[in-house]
Design an enzyme around this catalytic site. Structure first.
Site, short mmCIF file in Angstrom:
data_model
loop_
_atom_site.label_atom_id
_atom_site.label_comp_id
_atom_site.label_asym_id
_atom_site.label_seq_id
_atom_site.Cartn_x
_atom_site.Cartn_y
_atom_site.Cartn_z
N ARG A 230 0.86 -1.19 0.00
CA ARG A 230 0.00 0.00 0.00
C ARG A 230 0.89 1.23 0.00
O ARG A 230 1.87 1.31 0.75
CB ARG A 230 -0.92 0.04 1.24
CG ARG A 230 -2.09 -0.95 1.20
CD ARG A 230 -3.10 -0.57 0.12
NE ARG A 230 -4.24 -1.47 0.11
CZ ARG A 230 -4.33 -2.55 -0.64
NH1 ARG A 230 -3.32 -2.90 -1.41
NH2 ARG A 230 -5.41 -3.30 -0.61
N GLU A 258 1.15 11.90 -8.09
CA GLU A 258 1.83 13.06 -8.66
C GLU A 258 3.13 13.38 -7.94
O GLU A 258 4.15 13.68 -8.57
CB GLU A 258 0.90 14.27 -8.60
CG GLU A 258 1.47 15.54 -9.22
CD GLU A 258 1.61 15.45 -10.74
OE1 GLU A 258 2.45 16.18 -11.30
OE2 GLU A 258 0.88 14.64 -11.36
N HIS A 271 0.39 -0.10 -10.85
CA HIS A 271 -0.43 -1.05 -10.10
C HIS A 271 -0.63 -2.36 -10.87
O HIS A 271 -1.76 -2.82 -11.10
CB HIS A 271 -1.79 -0.43 -9.75
CG HIS A 271 -2.43 -1.07 -8.55
ND1 HIS A 271 -3.65 -0.70 -8.08
CD2 HIS A 271 -2.00 -2.06 -7.73
CE1 HIS A 271 -3.97 -1.44 -7.02
NE2 HIS A 271 -2.98 -2.27 -6.79
#
Length: 388
Positions: A230, A258, A271
Site C-alpha cells: 500500500r 503526482e 499497479h
C-alpha cells in the site's frame, strides 16, 4: 435458486463455479449475493436481500464495510490468489533495480535519431549503469503472509540472505517458510542490516507511514525499498529527503501519484501487482467458491468482517445467525430453539472483534422455519438469521 449480482468482468472459470442450474448470475433482482472486482459499491444501493459480497481481489476499499457489517452482510476477499503474480513482479523489480535496468532502458530509448552512432554511444554510455548482483545480498521481508513467504523462499533460492519480520505469522505460513529464512526480532533489525527491503503488510493504524524519517535514519546508505502492499505505508516527504540524503538509492512502488512521479530514483509501476491472466482467474474462482460455500452451507472462509467458521455440512437442517459478540447470545438462541422443542445436533460459534457467527445443525426439519427466524431476529444484537 440463488441470485448473484455480478459487477465488472469476472473470469469465466470463476462464473462456472456457480452452477447455472442453481444460480441466476448477472444483472439480477433481489440478489442474494454480489460478486465483483473493483466496482465502487459506496455509491450503489445494496438490496436488503443481499447476504454476502465476494471481492475477486484483496483490497475492499470499494466496499462500505462498516455499513454492511452492521447489517450482518458477510464480505469475502481472496488472499493469496494473486500471490504468485505479485511475487514475480517483486523479484523482477529486485533484480532490475540492482542492475539499473529501468534507468538504462530509458537512456537507451533516448538515443533514437542518433543513427549509426548508437552502437558507439551504447558502448561508451553503458558504464554509467553498472549494477550489482543480488546473490549474497541481504533482503529484509516485512510481513510474511501469502506473498511475503513466496518472496522470501524464492529469494533464498536465488542466493540471497533473507531475514523476515512478522509478529503475527500464522502457523500455516510458518510451515511453508524455508528453513534458510532467518527471523528478525524487530523491524529495526531489518532497517539496520539489510541491503533491500520489501513490504507485504496490510494498511492499518500501526503500519501507516511505517517508513518515515525515524526509520529511514536507521537504514544503511544505498537502501533499495520495494512497496507492493500500500502506498500509505511510506511517508513520502520523508522519503524524498532520504533519497536526497542518499539513504534510499531506489524506491519501487506499485502505487504512483503526482508527488512520487516528480521524485528522482523512484520507479513507479502502474499497479500491476496482480495484473496477470492467471491471477484474475485464480481470484474469480476463489471468490465464487467462497460465495457458493457460504450460500449453500453457511460456512465462512476468508471473510474480512466476520470470523472463519467451518462445520461439515451433512445435509441436516442448518440455522445460521449473525450477531454481536456479547454475553449470553448463544444461550438465548439455544434456549429459544429448546422452547420450540427443537433439538440441536451440532453447533459452532466463533467471534471476530465485536461480531460473531453461529452455525447450528438440527436433528429435525423445521415446518415453521419462518417463525423461528422471526423469533431469533427479535433477540437483541442479532443482525441476520438464515435457515438452510
Amino acid at each position: 435458486m440463488y441470485n448473484v449480482q455480478v459487477y465488472n468482468s469476472i473470469a469465466e472459470k470463476g462464473l462456472a463455479v456457480l452452477n447455472l442450474a442453481s444460480y441466476n448470475v448477472g444483472n439480477v433482482e433481489a440478489a442474494d449475493a454480489i460478486l465483483l472486482r473493483s466496482y465502487n459499491l459506496h455509491e450503489t444501493p445494496i438490496e436488503p436481500s443481499v447476504k454476502a459480497i465476494a471481492r475477486a481481489g484483496v483490497g475492499v476499499n470499494n466496499i462500505p464495510l462498516d455499513e454492511l457489517t452492521e447489517q450482518g452482510v458477510i464480505v469475502f476477499n481472496t488472499p493469496g490468489a494473486n500471490a504468485n503474480a505479485v511475487k514475480e513482479l517483486v523479484l523482477m523489480s529486485l533484480i532490475a533495480s540492482s542492475r539499473n535496468l529501468f534507468r538504462a532502458v530509458e537512456w537507451t530509448n533516448s538515443l533514437q535519431g542518433e543513427g549509426e552512432t548508437v552502437p558507439e554511444q551504447v558502448e561508451t554510455g553503458k558504464k554509467e549503469f553498472v549494477g550489482t548482483e543480488i546473490q549474497g545480498k541481504r533482503l529484509g521481508v516485512i510481513g510474511v503472509g501469502a506473498i511475503g513467504v513466496l518472496v522470501a523462499n524464492d529469494a533464498t533460492a536465488l542466493g540471497m540472505e533473507v531475514v523476515a519480520y512478522d509478529p503475527f505469522i500464522s502457523v500455516n505460513t510458518a510451515w511453508q517458510l524455508s528453513r534458510d529464512v532467518q527471523r528478525a526480532h524487530s523491524p529495526e533489525e531489518i532497517f539496520q542490516t539489510c541491503d533491500y527491503i520489501t513490504m507485504h503488510v496490510p494498511l492499518t493504524d500501526q503500519t501507516k507511514e511505517m517508513l518515515n524519517a525515524k526509520t529511514f535514519q536507521q537504514m544503511k546508505p544505498g537502501m533499495k525499498v520495494l512497496n507492493f502492499s500500500r502506498g500509505e505505508l511510506v511517508h513520502e516527504d520523508d522519503l524524498k529527503r532520504a533519497i536526497e540524503e542518499q539513504i534510499i538509492d531506489t524506491y519501487i512502488t506499485d502505487f504512483p501519484n503526482e508527488k512520487l512521479l516528480s521524485m528522482k530514483n523512484v520507479v513507479a509501476i502502474p499497479h500491476l501487482g496482480a495484473s496477470t491472466h492467471e491471477s484474475e482467474v485464480n481470484c474469480a474462482v476463489m471468490a465464487a467458491t467462497q460465495l457458493k460455500q457460504f450460500l449453500e452451507t453457511g460456512n465462512i472462509q476468508n471473510s474480512v468482517n466476520f470470523p472463519n467458521v467451518y462445520l461439515p455440512y451433512t445435509g441436516r437442517r442448518r440455522v445460521t445467525v449473525v450477531h454481536q459478540n456479547i454475553p449470553n447470545m448463544v444461550g438465548q438462541i439455544t434456549s429459544l430453539l429448546a422452547s420450540q422443542s427443537i433439538n440441536i445436533a451440532d453447533m459452532m460459534n466463533r467471534s471476530k472483534g465485536q461480531w460473531a457467527y453461529t452455525l447450528i445443525d438440527l436433528d429435525q426439519d423445521l415446518e415453521n422455519h419462518d417463525e423461528v427466524i422471526e423469533q431469533v431476529m427479535k433477540i437483541s444484537g442479532v443482525r441476520h438469521v438464515r435457515v438452510i
